[in-house]
Design a protein around this motif. Structure first.
Motif, PDB file in Angstrom:
ATOM      1  N   TYR A 143       0.829  -1.202   0.000  1.00 11.07           N
ATOM      2  CA  TYR A 143       0.000   0.000   0.000  1.00 11.07           C
ATOM      3  C   TYR A 143       0.870   1.261   0.000  1.00 11.07           C
ATOM      4  O   TYR A 143       1.830   1.365   0.759  1.00 11.07           O
ATOM      5  CB  TYR A 143      -0.911   0.031   1.236  1.00 11.07           C
ATOM      6  N   SER A 144       0.493   2.211  -0.857  1.00 11.11           N
ATOM      7  CA  SER A 144       1.089   3.543  -0.826  1.00 11.11           C
ATOM      8  C   SER A 144      -0.018   4.512  -0.451  1.00 11.11           C
ATOM      9  O   SER A 144      -1.019   4.632  -1.156  1.00 11.11           O
ATOM     10  CB  SER A 144       1.678   3.912  -2.186  1.00 11.11           C
ATOM     11  N   HIS A 145       0.131   5.183   0.664  1.00  9.23           N
ATOM     12  CA  HIS A 145      -0.965   5.952   1.239  1.00  9.23           C
ATOM     13  C   HIS A 145      -0.993   7.402   0.769  1.00  9.23           C
ATOM     14  O   HIS A 145       0.039   7.987   0.441  1.00  9.23           O
ATOM     15  CB  HIS A 145      -0.884   5.898   2.768  1.00  9.23           C
ATOM     16  N   ASP A 146      -2.187   7.955   0.767  1.00  9.88           N
ATOM     17  CA  ASP A 146      -2.432   9.338   0.356  1.00  9.88           C
ATOM     18  C   ASP A 146      -2.706  10.173   1.605  1.00  9.88           C
ATOM     19  O   ASP A 146      -3.702   9.953   2.296  1.00  9.88           O
ATOM     20  CB  ASP A 146      -3.628   9.377  -0.599  1.00  9.88           C
ATOM     21  N   GLY A 147      -1.822  11.134   1.882  1.00  8.77           N
ATOM     22  CA  GLY A 147      -1.969  11.965   3.075  1.00  8.77           C
ATOM     23  C   GLY A 147      -3.258  12.755   3.106  1.00  8.77           C
ATOM     24  O   GLY A 147      -3.839  12.959   4.182  1.00  8.77           O
ATOM     25  N   GLU A 148      -3.720  13.215   1.948  1.00 17.04           N
ATOM     26  CA  GLU A 148      -4.980  13.964   1.913  1.00 17.04           C
ATOM     27  C   GLU A 148      -6.124  13.116   2.460  1.00 17.04           C
ATOM     28  O   GLU A 148      -6.983  13.598   3.205  1.00 17.04           O
ATOM     29  CB  GLU A 148      -5.300  14.411   0.479  1.00 17.04           C
ATOM     30  N   TYR A 149      -6.127  11.848   2.085  1.00 17.34           N
ATOM     31  CA  TYR A 149      -7.158  10.930   2.581  1.00 17.34           C
ATOM     32  C   TYR A 149      -6.938  10.602   4.061  1.00 17.34           C
ATOM     33  O   TYR A 149      -7.873  10.664   4.872  1.00 17.34           O
ATOM     34  CB  TYR A 149      -7.152   9.640   1.764  1.00 17.34           C
ATOM     35  N   LEU A 150      -5.705  10.274   4.427  1.00 18.93           N
ATOM     36  CA  LEU A 150      -5.422   9.865   5.802  1.00 18.93           C
ATOM     37  C   LEU A 150      -5.748  10.948   6.815  1.00 18.93           C
ATOM     38  O   LEU A 150      -6.273  10.669   7.899  1.00 18.93           O
ATOM     39  CB  LEU A 150      -3.943   9.477   5.941  1.00 18.93           C
ATOM     40  N   PHE A 151      -5.434  12.206   6.468  1.00 14.86           N
ATOM     41  CA  PHE A 151      -5.565  13.301   7.433  1.00 14.86           C
ATOM     42  C   PHE A 151      -6.813  14.141   7.229  1.00 14.86           C
ATOM     43  O   PHE A 151      -7.028  15.127   7.942  1.00 14.86           O
ATOM     44  CB  PHE A 151      -4.315  14.181   7.386  1.00 14.86           C
ATOM     45  N   GLY A 152      -7.638  13.761   6.268  1.00 13.94           N
ATOM     46  CA  GLY A 152      -8.941  14.408   6.091  1.00 13.94           C
ATOM     47  C   GLY A 152      -8.880  15.902   5.866  1.00 13.94           C
ATOM     48  O   GLY A 152      -9.768  16.633   6.310  1.00 13.94           O
ATOM     49  N   GLY A 153      -7.827  16.395   5.188  1.00 19.49           N
ATOM     50  CA  GLY A 153      -7.734  17.816   4.897  1.00 19.49           C
ATOM     51  C   GLY A 153      -7.285  18.687   6.061  1.00 19.49           C
ATOM     52  O   GLY A 153      -7.258  19.915   5.937  1.00 19.49           O
TER      53      GLY A 153
END
Length: 204
Positions: free
Chosen positions: A167-177
């Motif tokens: 998995y390569s994670h997306d910070g925008e998704y992880l941290f909810g903006g």
């Protein structure tokens, strides 16, 4: 001397022998035997955070925290004179880490166990590529329900399809903006042709 101990290939050979002795005694996983000297992503993280510390970008009253710290080489090598905490699910690795880095307070656990209040920086590297996106987001939400984190450090990947870096994670998704990408490292080559990046996400 300390910088040599972290970065030198010769020092890495010495450390690996030390870790092999500790492994025979504490029986932690073989993955931990590879020293930070041979982990470019760890060296890059240490270099950037130590640079920010020299620029007085952090509060002395707030700790640095690493989840998935293993033997504690990353959190132990950060030049923060105040509180540092490491969390890992391997009690065997933590016992060895406590000998190697006595200034770090080690805890058995993971994200849900972090309860420090205000945190300068939370580091989560390498192991997160085995955690599905939704599950990791839930883990981070659990951290933020109990803590205020100024800076997150994580690794992401490209060209990782079919490799061990699932998995390569997306910070925008992880941290909810709620966080913005402050810095992204250059590509760091890793196994099977994948490329790793260290990302630094700062609270808005």
């Amino acid at each position: 001397m300390k910088q040599w101990w972290i970065e030198s290939k010769k020092a890495g050979i010495i450390k690996k022998k030390i870790y092999q002795v500790l492994q025979r005694y504490y029986n932690f996983g073989s993955w931990h035997i590879t020293p930070i000297n041979d982990r470019p992503y760890g060296l890059e993280t240490i270099w950037v955070l130590n640079k920010l510390i020299r620029k007085n970008r952090f509060s002395k009253s707030m700790p640095f925290v690493e989840v998935g710290c293993g033997l504690g080489e990353i959190i132990g090598s950060i030049k923060w004179k105040y509180k540092k905490a490491g969390y890992d699910i391997s009690m065997e690795a933590l016992k060895a880490g406590a000998l190697l880095y006595p200034k770090v307070k080690f805890h058995k656990g993971s994200f849900k166990d972090v309860d420090c209040g205000d945190i300068n920086c939370l580091i989560m590297l390498n192991f997160i590529h085995m955690i599905p996106h939704d599950r990791l987001k839930d883990q981070i939400d659990a951290v933020l329900a109990k803590n205020r984190v100024k800076l997150f450090v994580l690794d992401t990947f490209t060209e990782n399809e079919g490799t061990e870096y699932v998995y390569s994670h997306d910070g925008e998704y992880l941290f909810g903006g709620k966080y913005k990408l402050a810095k992204r490292s250059k590509a760091i080559p890793c196994a099977h042709g994948a490329k790793r990046y260290i990302e630094y996400w700062r609270v808005l």
